[in-house]
Design a protein around this motif. Structure first.
Motif, PDB file in Angstrom:
ATOM      1  N   ALA B 150       0.825  -1.323   0.080  1.00  0.00           N
ATOM      2  CA  ALA B 150      -0.044   0.015  -0.031  1.00  0.00           C
ATOM      3  C   ALA B 150       0.891   1.126  -0.087  1.00  0.00           C
ATOM      4  N   PHE B 151       1.902   1.300   0.720  1.00  0.00           N
ATOM      5  CA  PHE B 151       2.688   2.377   0.774  1.00  0.00           C
ATOM      6  C   PHE B 151       3.634   2.719  -0.570  1.00  0.00           C
ATOM      7  N   VAL B 152       3.938   1.379  -1.068  1.00  0.00           N
ATOM      8  CA  VAL B 152       4.622   1.769  -2.515  1.00  0.00           C
ATOM      9  C   VAL B 152       3.798   2.187  -3.645  1.00  0.00           C
ATOM     10  N   THR B 153       2.429   1.860  -3.240  1.00  0.00           N
ATOM     11  CA  THR B 153       1.435   2.265  -4.364  1.00  0.00           C
ATOM     12  C   THR B 153       1.229   3.534  -4.425  1.00  0.00           C
ATOM     13  N   VAL B 154       0.807   3.920  -2.969  1.00  0.00           N
ATOM     14  CA  VAL B 154       0.083   5.166  -2.780  1.00  0.00           C
ATOM     15  C   VAL B 154       1.356   6.285  -2.946  1.00  0.00           C
ATOM     16  N   THR B 155       2.573   6.088  -2.645  1.00  0.00           N
ATOM     17  CA  THR B 155       3.558   6.950  -3.213  1.00  0.00           C
ATOM     18  C   THR B 155       3.957   6.945  -4.530  1.00  0.00           C
ATOM     19  N   THR B 156       3.279   6.086  -5.517  1.00  0.00           N
ATOM     20  CA  THR B 156       3.501   5.917  -6.979  1.00  0.00           C
ATOM     21  C   THR B 156       4.698   5.349  -7.137  1.00  0.00           C
ATOM     22  N   VAL B 157       5.612   4.721  -6.154  1.00  0.00           N
ATOM     23  CA  VAL B 157       6.891   4.271  -6.780  1.00  0.00           C
ATOM     24  C   VAL B 157       6.816   2.831  -7.245  1.00  0.00           C
TER      25      VAL B 157
END
Ligand SMILES: [K+]
Ligand SMILES: [K+]
Lengths: 212, 212, 212, 212
Positions: B150-157
């Motif tokens: 979720a963190f990797v996705t929400v920061t668009t990384v």
């Protein structure tokens, strides 16, 4: 007849033709049946677009100026891959939000951008699926996967679980990536404009309170 | 009874019910025990939400206007996946930052955005874990992995080391990607507004100095 | 003695100690020799930080206000992982750009942001290397790779060729991703502010020309 | 002779030399034939750049100020990898958009940014291909692949299907990633500035209507 009157007369029929075009284009790629009918619809609509272009050019008071201002129209006419984007022209017709001044402008831009991005994702996924699904070593082998890939690309997340391998597919991908950059820009700009308004409104309220 | 009074009366109880809802929803997915209790809590809270919706609609002076303004409320009521997002409504209640005008507005928006994004990451990870962990070929097989994703996705990384494979998981992912675009937009806008204020403040100070 | 005087007196020595701290921290992780010396330096600097914190708190006129305003200082004091970030405090000391008003503010913010992001990339790569290089299945196995990973993460590109697998490494990664979002925000805001100034300047020039 | 006159005289010849330089640089990497001719062209152009630098420095009224203002020129002179970027200097020469004030400034910045990003993508792909295509374990093994990688990197999508493995290639990648961050910033800022203008224009129109 003036060009404004011609525009007003042809707006609705051309919009309906564009929807028909998109339907035939989608059917042709996704179903692969009634190919002759689809081919006829696509080319007839395209011919009508061409006639509209020539009539508009003829009716324009300053032909050279009109030509320069409508270069993109010519591009969508000549390059087959950009034809479905003609629909973007008709998004401007839908005028729903009409409240206060600042938010009205933002509302219209938001709506236009949402429609445009949705259309670009759909058409991008279609074109990508069409270019990729038969290529050797392709990972984008179904339309739902192409849609998933289009969302992953347009938000610039780019997991890389599915990604294009053909030159055509990669050109479509570059188009969607640029849409993504534009999307980030529009969202940033919209929130910026809204926050600046909010801060100003609060300041005015505060100033009014202080003056009393 | 007016709708404002009803809102003021029900605000705190509905907030507590929302927290209870989120707790039961989390427990059900993460622990998988006391399923009947969780089921009862989730559905009772949902029923109370429905009653609150109907009472509010009944109390509203202009029912059609209220209905249009609260379409999102109806969506969170009907679609189960959006129900935990009801908590976002209560974030506005917490008003901590209250200093000068410009920074106060920015402070409130920052706090609201931080709470909203945190909640969306948590609920997104929960929903993703729930949708993915039993799917064949899934990479998101534990809740910590879902949180990382979720963190990797929400920061668009978007590293792509873990990514969704089921249709439901991909829908949740699209939601989180959009949150990510909004997050970039909010952060950009906030810093823009702050920098414009800084530059203006400096200019005023400079102008005052020059005038002396 | 006032707190301002204490700050002025301790600024340079604390900055030198911070650089020493970063050197010892880097040496310990990258070389793995003289571990006792590094351990002593790190802990002595940390103790001096603690004394500075207590003295500042004692000298502050409103202790509770100072405590609230310096919560981040307390966090960098208690959590070892945030200690190298103390250096960020001293970036503000370097004041190079001092031309016109608008561009001076932007110049200072740009310089501060550049130093901060560079420091965060370096410290992030160090912490990541320290957390990952001995983990089973790790891909970040050397410091150059950790630096490459840090750049890929902070720009939100996220190729995924190397990515963290340990919980500590993933926490550091989330920190760098947030730095990335902030970086995009700062760059956007800076260019926005600059463009608004440019457009205003041109408009003024044009207006002046028209008036003549 | 003044420095302005020298600049005006040398602008066009230096631009032509830059194009020649880029052609020779591209030919050398992509074709690998006529290496002696390419080597001669590259070094002769470089020598002429050096002479231009020295003459400009000699003609400048305040030599130290000119030196500080043209540090980047010195960098593009000394480091071979940055030499093709000299072309960026000549993008400013093309002045096409010249309508109203606000949009004229934005038009010029947009055009400059588009040319700069296009050039950076092309040169970045060339440098990447040159650094990577013979490395063991490389995935960027052809120029079209390098171009695809450059687009994926500059839009910060970062699929990771192809990515650099050599230290030189990774340095080029970091440069392109930073270009990407700048690109997002410029696009956001441009749309922000445009939207603020739109909202202001609408407000004025509305205010005028209300006053009547
Ligand atoms: K990415
Ligand atoms: K990625």
């Amino acid at each position: 007849m003036t060009i404004e009157k011609w525009d007003r007369l042809t707006n609705v029929p051309l919009f309906i033709l564009s929807v028909l075009f998109l339907a035939a284009y989608s059917w042709q790629i996704l179903k692969g049946t009634y190919l002759t009918a689809c081919f006829v619809i696509i080319n007839v609509v395209w011919a009508i677009y061409g006639i509209d272009y020539l009539v508009s050019l003829f009716l324009a008071p300053d032909k050279w100026k009109w030509f320069k201002q409508n270069l993109i129209l010519l591009v969508t006419l000549i390059l087959p891959v950009f034809r479905p984007l003609r629909l973007l022209r008709f998004v401007a017709m839908l005028q729903i939000f009409n409240r206060s001044t600042g938010s009205a402008t933002r509302g219209r831009i938001t709506m236009y951008a949402t429609c445009a991005v949705t259309l670009l994702i759909y058409v991008g996924a279609l074109a990508e699926y069409s270019a990729e699904h038969t290529a050797p070593g392709a990972t984008i082998t179904s339309f739902p996967l192409a849609l998933w890939w289009a969302f992953v690309t347009v938000t610039t997340v780019g997991y890389g679980d599915v990604c294009p391998v053909t030159p055509e597919g990669r050109c479509v991908a570059v188009g969607l990536m640029m849409t993504g950059i534009a999307l980030i820009g529009i969202v940033s700009a919209m929130i910026s404009s809204w926050i600046i308004d909010q801060v100003d409104a609060r300041s005015s309220v505060q100033a009014a309170k202080t003056q009393q």
